[in-house]
Scaffold this active site. Sequence first.
Site, PDB file in Angstrom:
ATOM      1  N   ASP A   1       0.848  -1.212  -0.069  1.00 48.36           N
ATOM      2  CA  ASP A   1      -0.086   0.003  -0.099  1.00 48.36           C
ATOM      3  C   ASP A   1       0.862   1.150   0.063  1.00 48.36           C
ATOM      4  O   ASP A   1       0.263   2.468   0.247  1.00 48.36           O
ATOM      5  CB  ASP A   1      -0.751  -0.160   1.086  1.00 48.36           C
ATOM      6  CG  ASP A   1      -1.885  -0.979   1.459  1.00 48.36           C
ATOM      7  OD1 ASP A   1      -2.129  -1.594   0.056  1.00 48.36           O
ATOM      8  OD2 ASP A   1      -2.540  -1.284   2.179  1.00 48.36           O
TER       9      ASP A   1
ATOM     10  N   ASP B   1      -8.821  -6.475   9.730  1.00 49.93           N
ATOM     11  CA  ASP B   1      -8.295  -5.168   8.965  1.00 49.93           C
ATOM     12  C   ASP B   1      -8.092  -3.920   9.653  1.00 49.93           C
ATOM     13  O   ASP B   1      -7.550  -3.029   9.178  1.00 49.93           O
ATOM     14  CB  ASP B   1      -8.968  -5.155   7.629  1.00 49.93           C
ATOM     15  CG  ASP B   1      -8.900  -6.367   6.760  1.00 49.93           C
ATOM     16  OD1 ASP B   1      -7.760  -6.868   6.561  1.00 49.93           O
ATOM     17  OD2 ASP B   1      -9.786  -6.872   6.145  1.00 49.93           O
TER      18      ASP B   1
HETATM   19  C1  BGC Z   1      -1.673  -4.504  10.474  1.00 49.71           C
HETATM   20  C2  BGC Z   1      -0.571  -5.334  10.966  1.00 49.71           C
HETATM   21  C3  BGC Z   1      -0.903  -6.911  11.085  1.00 49.71           C
HETATM   22  C4  BGC Z   1      -1.383  -7.360   9.549  1.00 49.71           C
HETATM   23  C5  BGC Z   1      -1.545  -8.827   9.562  1.00 49.71           C
HETATM   24  C6  BGC Z   1      -2.168  -5.172   9.149  1.00 49.71           C
HETATM   25  O1  BGC Z   1      -3.255  -4.420   8.965  1.00 49.71           O
HETATM   26  O2  BGC Z   1      -1.625  -3.312  10.623  1.00 49.71           O
HETATM   27  O3  BGC Z   1      -0.240  -4.951  12.104  1.00 49.71           O
HETATM   28  O4  BGC Z   1       0.355  -7.453  11.397  1.00 49.71           O
HETATM   29  O5  BGC Z   1      -2.321  -6.601   9.034  1.00 49.71           O
HETATM   30  O6  BGC Z   1      -2.732  -9.058  10.149  1.00 49.71           O
END
Ligand code: BGC
Length: 579
Positions: free
Chosen positions: A294, A517
């Site tokens: 992103d 998310d």
């Molecule tokens: C988060 C991370 C996390 C990852 C995997 C992301 O959206 O910001 O902290 O490790 O997702 O779940």
Amino acid sequence: MKHPPARRRPGARRRGAAAGAAAVLLASGAVALAQAQASAAAGCTVEYTANDWGTGFTADVKVTNLGDALSSWTLEWDFAGDQQVTNGWNGTFAQSGKHVTVKNPGWGGTLAANASVTPGFQGTYSGSNQAPSRFTLNGTVCDGSTGEPTDPPTDPTDPPTDPPAGDRVDNPYAGAEVYVNPEWSAKAAAEPGGGAVANQPTGVWLDRIAAIEGVNGGMGLRDHLDEALGQGAGVIQLVVYDLPGRDCSALASNGELGPTELDRYKSEFIDPIAEIAGDPKYAGLRIVTVVEIDSLPNLITNAGGRPTATANCDVMKANGNYEKGVAYALQKLGALSNVYNYIDIGHHGWLGWDDNLGPSAQLLADTADMSGSKSNVAGFITNTANYGALKEPYFAIGDSVNGTSVRQSSWVDWNRYVDEQSYAQAFRQELIGDGFDAGIGMLIDTSRNGWGGSGRPTGPGPQTDVNAYVDGGRTDRRIHLGNWCNQAGAGLGERPKAAPATGIDAYVWIKPPGESDGASSEIPNDEGKGFDRMCDPTYTGNPRNNNHMSGALADAPLSGHWFSAQFQELLRNANPPVQ
Ligand code: BGC
């Protein structure tokens, strides 16, 4: 022209691959075995290594066959206490009372002379967790002796049991078993029915500096790499995710580093990761790095006067710290011969419009050049943590209804692609056109893009008008293609698999299914994470999803935290279904 809302997605990620193939057998010499020796020599040794946290543990059980080659194997032991296996990998586990039986997995039963295999498992216990004292392999006690006169002579030029330092390969997933993260695996296995997918490889997220050593007593990078060696894995998948000003178009995955903290990113995050990954001990392990999801796409679609721009992305575009950070990561990690860098290219519902795709590819090429060489890049990844369908079976971009192209439907909205695989393949060609090597490969995160379950269409929509046709036939059931947070109705997608299609290195599960998310309401935290209303099911949207409802599940925890209800829905709606 038209470019909608370019979308993004923040957190989602995926996994790895490995197809069920091979690799468990640590190559070892003497493969030209000993058929010559008529008598069946039998013998074995076992190294049992447990990693214990008080009430639970993981253990690797490395068994080396000192006898003649075996066409199938069964390893057995008795626990000393009340240890209970909850899930295992690199073998089929069964437990009856204290007695454990591990049979070779269906995809690999042979065990050559002097070869090793390392089944592993996760277990629970109370009291003490004493290691088992006696193991048998196909009924022979593993005490280092062999029943028959002489061991087949080993060719002295053969390497011992350590994996050989890897040669650089075109597709790191080919023929390789992918690392199963025991921490994710345990959470998946603890959900009803979750055991059916708990042995799938998922991405290990390095999402903050502290993750390198391990957050809250959890596994750090060395722990994962050591565990990968113990599993006999050929590939581990890391997500490198801590850029300054992270997640500039959203709030749910904002990180710990402010927009100007590039020096800290380099010295406290990338340098230590590169140092560990470069330890010769790991030279035989292919390390796939998913680099900063992103980030670069946001500079194209969500900055610089676009209607979808955000103030934070304008800051990052102006200061150049996304490009500088990504280039630094590519350079440091790309210098290691066992590391394979894959850069994020969003997904088709973000960059699939003509005025997004070309400029994005150019920015990727420029950033790779800034790293010193495009050869620091092994490939690119789409759909990380997003929900875009892999293939839409019931409509294609070239279809039209009563003379109107599906590109004119509200859902497609002039996008050039309707699914991730066609997007990935086309993007690959564009990148090659911009100077990347023709050997680059794509990864597709299929962790949550299955869209199965009862809501899945079973055939094309009606040909009454183009919207009825597309909406009736699309398997991606989102309210809008720009929705990215904890999407209601989603399911697990294709299981991780190496080399599934032309130009695709693997389907992977980079976003660990079950990890949120973003929170559906504000939750104070010390991770730098904000509250993004795209994760709130009552939110009516913003320009980046063309002002549609968010489609998010309710009651979600912070991004990265375990979201049991989502995991269970993903399992129920899996496509292909989970058996
Ligand atoms: C988060 C991370 C996390 C990852 C995997 C992301 O959206 O910001 O902290 O490790 O997702 O779940």
